[in-house]
Design a protein around this motif. Structure first.
Motif, PDB file in Angstrom:
ATOM      1  N   THR A  89       0.833  -1.200   0.000  1.00 46.91           N
ATOM      2  CA  THR A  89       0.000   0.000   0.000  1.00 46.91           C
ATOM      3  C   THR A  89       0.867   1.249   0.000  1.00 46.91           C
ATOM      4  O   THR A  89       0.615   2.206  -0.743  1.00 46.91           O
ATOM      5  N   ARG A  90       1.923   1.238   0.802  1.00 41.25           N
ATOM      6  CA  ARG A  90       2.809   2.404   0.855  1.00 41.25           C
ATOM      7  C   ARG A  90       3.561   2.590  -0.464  1.00 41.25           C
ATOM      8  O   ARG A  90       3.774   3.723  -0.909  1.00 41.25           O
ATOM      9  N   GLU A  93       1.304   4.408  -2.630  1.00 42.82           N
ATOM     10  CA  GLU A  93       1.215   5.808  -2.215  1.00 42.82           C
ATOM     11  C   GLU A  93       2.412   6.606  -2.716  1.00 42.82           C
ATOM     12  O   GLU A  93       2.270   7.767  -3.124  1.00 42.82           O
TER      13      GLU A  93
END
Length: 148
Positions: A89-90, A93
């Motif tokens: 997820t990071r 991002e």
């Protein structure tokens, strides 16, 4: 219009506007590999500026106009998250951090010979290490410039 390559100037500009973004707080952002002594939990850096095409779109009398199509490859590293899901997820991002600057920044207009720039996440991976999850991603900024 530029008369010679804008590749490095555009790459430095891109890194600068990504570094200045509020969402970049705590992320090490460099124009090249920062070196083993400077590894941080979250990093973005330019890996390479790759040639994708150089062509002559129109033959003219006098100086030849050229299309210069190239790719700025940006790599990212994420460590210190609790799970592989959080790591992936990071990574996404961080990709959005780069993509948003291309989509939102009017300063790309400063490059009069830049006809287009688009963004793609081309690879993402993460795995477990003795220190915890570790992930890497490859982002590409595909550019088309016209040289005169």
């Amino acid at each position: 219009m530029a008369t010679t390559s804008i590749r490095w100037a555009l790459a430095k500009h891109l890194i600068g506007i990504v570094r200045d973004a509020p969402a970049a707080t705590g992320v090490l952002i460099e124009p090249g590999w920062p070196g083993d002594k400077h590894i941080k939990r979250e990093m973005l850096w330019i890996d390479e500026i790759a040639d994708t095409d150089a062509s002559v779109p129109v033959m003219t009398n006098g100086r030849t106009h050229r299309d210069d199509m190239f790719t700025i490859v940006v790599l990212s590293r994420v460590a210190g998250r609790n799970t592989l899901d959080e790591t992936m997820t990071r990574l996404e991002e961080l990709g959005a951090l780069v993509e948003d600057q291309i989509a939102d920044s009017p300063t790309l207009d400063d490059f009069g010979s830049l006809l287009s720039a688009d963004f793609a996440i081309t690879a993402m991976t993460s795995g477990r290490t003795p220190e915890g999850p570790l992930g890497y991603a490859r982002f590409e900024v595909r550019c088309h410039s016209r040289l005169t």
